[in-house]
Design a protein around this motif. Structure first.
Motif, PDB file in Angstrom:
ATOM      1  N   PRO A   1     -26.271  31.800 -59.161  1.00 59.06           N
ATOM      2  CA  PRO A   1     -25.261  33.216 -59.748  1.00 59.06           C
ATOM      3  C   PRO A   1     -24.121  33.497 -58.591  1.00 59.06           C
ATOM      4  N   GLY A   2     -24.062  32.659 -57.479  1.00 56.39           N
ATOM      5  CA  GLY A   2     -23.074  32.902 -56.301  1.00 56.39           C
ATOM      6  C   GLY A   2     -21.778  32.876 -56.918  1.00 56.39           C
ATOM      7  N   PRO A   3     -21.275  31.776 -57.324  1.00 59.10           N
ATOM      8  CA  PRO A   3     -19.957  31.610 -57.955  1.00 59.10           C
ATOM      9  C   PRO A   3     -19.499  32.642 -58.860  1.00 59.10           C
ATOM     10  N   TYR A   4     -20.086  32.987 -59.703  1.00 57.92           N
ATOM     11  CA  TYR A   4     -19.875  33.679 -60.713  1.00 57.92           C
ATOM     12  C   TYR A   4     -19.680  35.361 -60.381  1.00 57.92           C
ATOM     13  N   VAL A   5     -20.593  35.776 -59.353  1.00 54.74           N
ATOM     14  CA  VAL A   5     -20.548  37.203 -59.045  1.00 54.74           C
ATOM     15  C   VAL A   5     -19.427  37.207 -57.883  1.00 54.74           C
ATOM     16  N   SER A   6     -19.126  36.183 -57.261  1.00 53.86           N
ATOM     17  CA  SER A   6     -18.150  36.174 -56.116  1.00 53.86           C
ATOM     18  C   SER A   6     -16.647  36.213 -57.141  1.00 53.86           C
ATOM     19  N   GLU A   7     -16.547  35.861 -58.048  1.00 56.43           N
ATOM     20  CA  GLU A   7     -15.363  35.793 -58.925  1.00 56.43           C
ATOM     21  C   GLU A   7     -15.128  37.057 -59.245  1.00 56.43           C
ATOM     22  N   LEU A   8     -16.531  37.654 -59.809  1.00 60.96           N
ATOM     23  CA  LEU A   8     -16.203  39.219 -60.225  1.00 60.96           C
ATOM     24  C   LEU A   8     -15.664  39.975 -59.205  1.00 60.96           C
ATOM     25  N   ALA A   9     -16.262  39.810 -58.155  1.00 64.94           N
ATOM     26  CA  ALA A   9     -15.961  40.736 -56.835  1.00 64.94           C
ATOM     27  C   ALA A   9     -14.464  40.575 -56.530  1.00 64.94           C
ATOM     28  N   LYS A  10     -13.807  39.383 -56.599  1.00 61.45           N
ATOM     29  CA  LYS A  10     -12.529  39.241 -56.207  1.00 61.45           C
ATOM     30  C   LYS A  10     -11.460  39.455 -57.093  1.00 61.45           C
ATOM     31  N   GLU A  11     -12.162  39.944 -58.295  1.00 63.69           N
ATOM     32  CA  GLU A  11     -11.279  40.365 -59.373  1.00 63.69           C
ATOM     33  C   GLU A  11     -11.234  41.922 -59.193  1.00 63.69           C
ATOM     34  N   HIS A  12     -12.459  42.377 -59.010  1.00 64.43           N
ATOM     35  CA  HIS A  12     -12.376  43.837 -59.021  1.00 64.43           C
ATOM     36  C   HIS A  12     -12.506  44.683 -57.685  1.00 64.43           C
ATOM     37  N   PHE A  13     -12.896  43.992 -56.454  1.00 69.49           N
ATOM     38  CA  PHE A  13     -13.493  44.576 -55.417  1.00 69.49           C
ATOM     39  C   PHE A  13     -12.138  44.574 -54.416  1.00 69.49           C
ATOM     40  N   PRO A  14     -12.212  45.806 -53.737  1.00 65.46           N
ATOM     41  CA  PRO A  14     -11.134  45.482 -52.500  1.00 65.46           C
ATOM     42  C   PRO A  14     -11.260  44.330 -51.503  1.00 65.46           C
ATOM     43  N   ALA A  15     -10.466  43.697 -51.067  1.00 62.69           N
ATOM     44  CA  ALA A  15     -10.493  42.363 -50.292  1.00 62.69           C
ATOM     45  C   ALA A  15     -11.650  42.289 -49.580  1.00 62.69           C
ATOM     46  N   ALA A  16     -12.016  43.227 -48.541  1.00 62.92           N
ATOM     47  CA  ALA A  16     -12.995  43.033 -47.382  1.00 62.92           C
ATOM     48  C   ALA A  16     -14.441  43.140 -48.171  1.00 62.92           C
ATOM     49  N   TRP A  17     -14.646  43.704 -49.237  1.00 67.95           N
ATOM     50  CA  TRP A  17     -15.906  43.761 -49.856  1.00 67.95           C
ATOM     51  C   TRP A  17     -16.034  42.643 -50.883  1.00 67.95           C
ATOM     52  N   ALA A  18     -15.034  42.167 -51.360  1.00 70.31           N
ATOM     53  CA  ALA A  18     -15.208  40.646 -52.089  1.00 70.31           C
ATOM     54  C   ALA A  18     -15.470  39.692 -51.195  1.00 70.31           C
ATOM     55  N   GLU A  19     -14.970  39.651 -49.871  1.00 73.61           N
ATOM     56  CA  GLU A  19     -15.335  38.755 -48.839  1.00 73.61           C
ATOM     57  C   GLU A  19     -16.679  38.727 -48.477  1.00 73.61           C
ATOM     58  N   ILE A  20     -17.113  39.777 -48.463  1.00 72.63           N
ATOM     59  CA  ILE A  20     -18.732  39.980 -48.143  1.00 72.63           C
ATOM     60  C   ILE A  20     -19.612  39.557 -49.182  1.00 72.63           C
ATOM     61  N   VAL A  21     -19.181  39.615 -50.370  1.00 70.72           N
ATOM     62  CA  VAL A  21     -19.943  39.084 -51.656  1.00 70.72           C
ATOM     63  C   VAL A  21     -19.858  37.384 -51.652  1.00 70.72           C
ATOM     64  N   GLY A  22     -18.650  37.089 -51.106  1.00 70.97           N
ATOM     65  CA  GLY A  22     -18.546  35.668 -51.170  1.00 70.97           C
ATOM     66  C   GLY A  22     -18.905  35.124 -49.643  1.00 70.97           C
ATOM     67  N   HIS A  23     -19.429  35.744 -48.976  1.00 72.16           N
ATOM     68  CA  HIS A  23     -19.793  35.174 -47.784  1.00 72.16           C
ATOM     69  C   HIS A  23     -20.627  34.033 -47.746  1.00 72.16           C
TER      70      HIS A  23
END
Length: 272
Positions: A119-141
């Protein structure tokens, strides 16, 4: 069931009779099928992705961690939202005492879902598309302790007890995760059972009072979870056009006429 209304339980020692049998056997309860045969959870049309990361791995996000020490953070996007908060790490993990940053991101499944996919790659891309950069980085950590994707569903029995059977916790009903009420509801069920048994005068009478109270409470949570799911996932507002005051007013509308231990003061969480 015996002629006297008691439950007959067969064990290796033979048959034993009980005044009350408590079914606290979870969301897939077999005891529930005795009280409500054929009752199944009703699925929502969205999923929740969860992740947990040790705080020690997030030293490069001091602002976000400081914010989370005093609040939870909700990030809205078209068709869903993410929520971030802190929990104890637990002594069974390396680095005992290390707290965890946990997130839950609600949204529609991918167009071509693969049940076995990470599930990691899909939700990471979702976060990159919609979240501020710092929070997207946390999701993709890259140092997640756990990641998972779950369907969202709910179920509530028409009656939480019928002597000699009683359902408690998730066995009696499961609300959508937005309510954050699984453990709280189970504790309330247990406290209610203790009280009605003390009040008597019979086990059967106590179970009737339990059923009256806890069936209504469970139905309230299921309805609240559905209402929150509609507002935060299925029919999301134009988050980007809303300031904090508008968000607070909107959320008060979502909760109007309801009660919930987390939301005595809507807007206590931080919305970005």
């Amino acid at each position: 069931m015996a002629p006297d209304g008691r439950a007959v339980i067969t064990t290796a020692r033979g048959e034993e009779r009980y005044d009350i049998v408590v079914g606290a056997d979870g969301h897939a309860s077999r005891t529930r099928q005795l009280l409500a045969p054929g009752l199944l959870p009703e699925p929502a049309d969205y999923l929740v992705w969860r992740g947990a990361i040790p705080l020690s791995a997030l030293a490069d996000h001091p602002r976000e961690l400081e914010l989370l020490r005093g609040a939870w953070v909700t990030l809205g996007f078209p068709g869903g939202h993410g929520i971030f908060y802190l929990i104890p790490g637990g002594s069974r993990h390396p680095g005992a005492g290390d707290r965890l940053l946990v997130y839950a991101i609600y949204g529609r499944p991918p167009a071509s879902p693969d049940a076995d996919a990470d599930p990691g790659p899909y939700v990471s891309e979702l976060a990159k598309e919609h979240f501020p950069a710092a929070w997207a980085e946390i999701v993709g950590h890259g140092t997640h302790r756990t990641t998972a994707c779950h369907p969202v569903a709910d179920v509530q029995v028409p009656r939480a007890a019928r002597a000699p059977l009683l359902l408690a916790g998730d066995a009696a009903g499961v609300s959508r995760p937005h309510t954050a009420s699984g453990a709280v509801k189970a504790l309330q069920d247990a406290l209610c059972l203790e009280r009605v048994l003390r009040e008597g005068p019979t086990a059967a009478a106590a179970l009737e009072r339990y059923a009256d109270e806890r069936t209504a409470a469970g139905a309230h949570l299921v309805e609240l979870g559905r209402r929150m799911g509609r507002a935060q996932v299925e029919e999301t507002p134009d988050w980007a056009a809303m300031g904090q005051e508008e968000v607070d007013a909107w959320f008060r509308g979502v909760l109007a006429g309801t009660r919930h231990y987390l939301y005595e003061q809507p807007g206590a969480g931080v919305t970005a």
